[in-house]
Scaffold this motif. Structure first.
Motif, short mmCIF file in Angstrom:
data_model
loop_
_atom_site.label_atom_id
_atom_site.label_comp_id
_atom_site.label_asym_id
_atom_site.label_seq_id
_atom_site.Cartn_x
_atom_site.Cartn_y
_atom_site.Cartn_z
N SER A 1 2.15 5.90 -7.73
CA SER A 1 0.96 6.73 -7.73
C SER A 1 1.60 8.32 -8.04
O SER A 1 1.05 8.58 -9.16
CB SER A 1 -0.04 6.46 -7.20
N ILE A 2 2.15 9.25 -7.09
CA ILE A 2 2.39 9.65 -7.34
C ILE A 2 4.03 9.81 -8.54
O ILE A 2 3.61 11.13 -8.98
CB ILE A 2 3.20 10.43 -5.89
N PHE B 1 -4.83 -0.18 -2.53
CA PHE B 1 -5.32 0.31 -2.00
C PHE B 1 -5.28 1.53 -1.30
O PHE B 1 -6.55 2.16 -1.82
CB PHE B 1 -5.45 -0.39 -0.43
N LEU B 2 -4.82 2.12 -1.38
CA LEU B 2 -4.71 3.68 -1.17
C LEU B 2 -4.34 4.42 -2.39
O LEU B 2 -5.70 5.51 -2.57
CB LEU B 2 -2.88 3.91 -0.14
N CYS B 3 -3.93 4.07 -3.57
CA CYS B 3 -4.12 4.38 -4.97
C CYS B 3 -5.98 4.63 -4.90
O CYS B 3 -5.50 5.35 -5.64
CB CYS B 3 -3.41 3.64 -5.77
N ARG C 1 -6.19 5.46 -15.31
CA ARG C 1 -4.97 5.11 -13.94
C ARG C 1 -5.77 4.92 -13.14
O ARG C 1 -5.63 3.78 -12.15
CB ARG C 1 -4.89 6.58 -13.11
N LEU C 2 -7.28 4.92 -12.54
CA LEU C 2 -8.09 4.88 -11.57
C LEU C 2 -8.87 3.13 -12.15
O LEU C 2 -8.43 2.20 -11.53
CB LEU C 2 -8.55 5.80 -11.35
N ALA C 3 -8.45 3.51 -13.92
CA ALA C 3 -9.82 2.26 -13.63
C ALA C 3 -8.10 1.05 -13.82
O ALA C 3 -8.90 -0.53 -13.45
CB ALA C 3 -10.06 2.27 -15.16
N ILE C 4 -7.34 1.20 -14.33
CA ILE C 4 -5.99 0.41 -14.05
C ILE C 4 -5.48 -0.14 -12.96
O ILE C 4 -5.98 -1.52 -12.42
CB ILE C 4 -5.00 0.87 -14.80
N VAL C 5 -5.33 0.69 -11.99
CA VAL C 5 -5.73 0.13 -10.65
C VAL C 5 -6.70 -0.75 -9.80
O VAL C 5 -6.24 -2.21 -9.32
CB VAL C 5 -5.50 1.48 -9.69
N ALA D 1 0.50 -1.32 0.43
CA ALA D 1 -0.15 -0.29 0.13
C ALA D 1 0.61 1.51 0.50
O ALA D 1 0.85 1.91 -0.50
CB ALA D 1 -1.08 0.18 1.12
N VAL D 2 2.16 1.10 0.64
CA VAL D 2 2.90 2.32 0.93
C VAL D 2 3.16 2.14 -1.13
O VAL D 2 4.03 3.63 -1.30
CB VAL D 2 3.93 2.38 2.27
#
Length: 382
Positions: free
Chosen positions: A254-255, A301-303, A266-270, A247-248
Motif C-alpha cells: 500500500s505504501i 487488514f491493515l491497508c 484503492r480502499l474500495a479495491i482492498v 498483513a505486513v
C-alpha cells in the motif's frame, strides 16, 4: 532518533495488538479442546474483546489528563492479562479478561499512533509512521508461528498463554525506556467546531464499519476452521501466520502504491479483495481456500485501516481527531457485531458458513460505498 521512535511504536503494536488482541485466534482450538469454550461461546468472548477495544480507543481519543499513564497501563496491562489468561478456565472469566485487554489495546493503539505520528513528523520522517502500523501484522505472524510450535509439542492452552505473555514481556522491556514520558503526548487545548457529516463522510463511516464486520470473522476463526477441516494437518497450522505475514506485506504494498489512482478507489479495491478472500475461505475446497482467504483478508487488514483514516483526513482535514474517533467507533462496532453474528450462526445452524457469507457481502458493499465520491457521481450524471 526517528528510527528508534518508529521501532518502539512498532513493538508496542506487536505486543498490544498482535499478541494482546489476536493471540486469541490460534488459542481458540486449544481452549475448545480443553472444554473452556464452545464455538458459540468463543464468538461471544471475542465480542467482549472488541467491546473493550471500542471503550479504550474512544476514551484515549478524548483524554486530557493521565494520557501517558493510559499508554503505560495499556501496554503493561496487555502483558499482564495475557499471562493471567493462563489460569482462566471458563467462558465467563475469559470474557472478562478479553474485555479488559481490549481496553488496554485500544489505549495502546490510539496513543502510540498519536505519539509516533507527531514525533516522526517533527524529525522529518513522516513516512515511517505507516511502517509502525505493520506491528499488528508482525505480532499476528509471530504468535501464529508460536502456535505451530505449541501444537507440535501438544502443550495446553494455559501453557500457550504463558508463552505468549513471556514473549510480550520481553519485547516491552526492550523498548520501555524509549516510550514517551509525562507531558510528551499531545493534548488538545481547544475543542474544534462540530464535524459536519457530508454524504461522502457518511459513506466512509458506513464502509469502515462494514470493513470491521467483514474481516473480523475470518480473523477470529481461521485457525478453528483449519483445525476442523484438517485435523492434525501441519499445513493447516500455518494459516494464521500466513494471515499476519500477509498483513505486513499488504501495508508495504500500500505504501509503494500510494501514488496509484485515488485513496478511496484503492480502499474500495482492498475491500473487494478481502470479500473475495472471505468467500474463498468458505467455498474453495482443500487447504487452498483457507490459504487464499488468509492472504486476501490478511493482506487487506491493515491497508483498510490506513486507507480509511487517510480518506478521513482528505475529507475533513480540520477535524482529524474527531474523524479518527468516529471511524474507530464504527470499526469497533462492526468488529463487535461480527462475533455475535457468528455465535447466532453456530447456535442456529452449528456452522460458521452463513456468518461468513454475510461478512463477504458486507465487504463488497463497503467497497461500493467509497468507489465514487459525490463530485465524481455528479460528473457522471451530467
Amino acid at each position: 532518533m526517528a528510527l528508534r521512535i518508529a521501532l518502539s511504536g512498532f513493538v508496542v503494536l506487536v505486543v498490544a495488538m498482535g499478541i494482546g488482541r489476536f493471540a486469541f485466534t490460534p488459542q481458540v482450538p486449544l481452549m475448545i479442546t480443553a472444554g473452556q469454550l464452545t464455538l458459540t461461546s468463543a464468538g461471544l468472548v471475542a465480542a467482549m474483546n472488541y467491546l473493550g477495544y471500542l471503550v479504550g480507543a474512544w476514551d484515549a481519543m478524548r483524554a486530557h489528563r493521565f494520557v501517558e499513564g493510559r499508554l503505560y497501563l495499556g501496554v503493561s496491562g496487555a502483558v499482564a492479562i495475557t499471562l493471567l489468561s493462563a489460569v482462566a478456565d471458563n467462558a465467563l472469566v475469559h470474557g472478562i479478561l478479553r474485555f479488559i485487554i481490549g481496553c488496554m489495546s485500544g489505549w495502546s493503539m490510539v496513543l502510540i499512533a498519536a505519539w509516533t505520528n507527531e514525533r516522526l513528523a517533527h524529525y522529518g520522517k513522516p513516512g515511517l509512521s505507516a511502517a509502525v502500523f505493520a506491528g499488528p501484522g508482525a505480532g499476528i505472524a509471530l504468535s501464529g508461528l508460536l502456535a505451530v510450535y505449541i501444537q507440535a509439542r501438544a502443550l495446553s492452552a494455559g501453557a500457550a498463554w504463558q508463552i505468549y505473555g513471556v514473549l510480550a514481556l520481553i519485547l516491552i522491556v526492550v523498548v520501555a525506556r524509549y516510550l514517551p514520558r509525562k507531558g510528551q503526548l499531545h493534548r488538545p487545548d481547544t475543542v474544534p467546531e462540530p464535524l459536519i457529516l457530508t454524504p461522502d463522510l457518511r459513506r466512509l463511516v458506513w464502509s469502515y464499519s462494514l470493513a470491521g464486520f467483514g474481516y473480523i470473522l475470518p480473523a477470529t476463526f481461521l485457525s478453528q476452521m483449519a483445525a476442523l477441516r484438517f485435523p492434525g494437518s501441519v499445513f493447516a497450522q500455518f494459516v494464521w501466520p500466513v494471515f499476519g505475514a500477509a498483513a505486513v506485506a499488504g501495508i508495504a504494498l500500500s505504501i509503494a502504491m500510494r501514488h496509484v489512482s485515488t485513496t478511496h478507489r484503492r480502499l474500495a479495491i482492498v475491500l473487494w479483495l478481502q470479500g473475495l478472500g472471505v468467500f474463498a475461505a468458505w467455498l474453495m475446497p482443500g487447504i487452498s481456500g483457507l490459504i487464499t482467504g488468509a492472504l486476501l483478508v490478511g493482506g487487506g487488514f491493515l491497508c483498510a485501516v490506513q486507507l480509511s483514516l487517510h480518506c478521513g483526513r482528505e475529507l475533513a482535514p480540520a477535524h482529524t481527531r474527531y474523524m479518527a474517533g468516529l471511524l474507530t467507533t464504527g470499526y469497533a462496532l462492526g468488529q463487535l457485531v461480527g462475533p455475535v453474528t457468528s455465535a447466532v450462526s453456530t447456535w442456529l445452524t452449528h456452522r460458521l458458513e452463513p456468518a461468513l457469507g454475510l461478512a463477504g457481502v458486507a465487504l463488497f458493499i463497503g467497497g461500493a460505498l467509497v468507489w465514487n465520491r459525490q463530485s465524481e457521481r455528479q460528473k457522471q450524471l451530467q
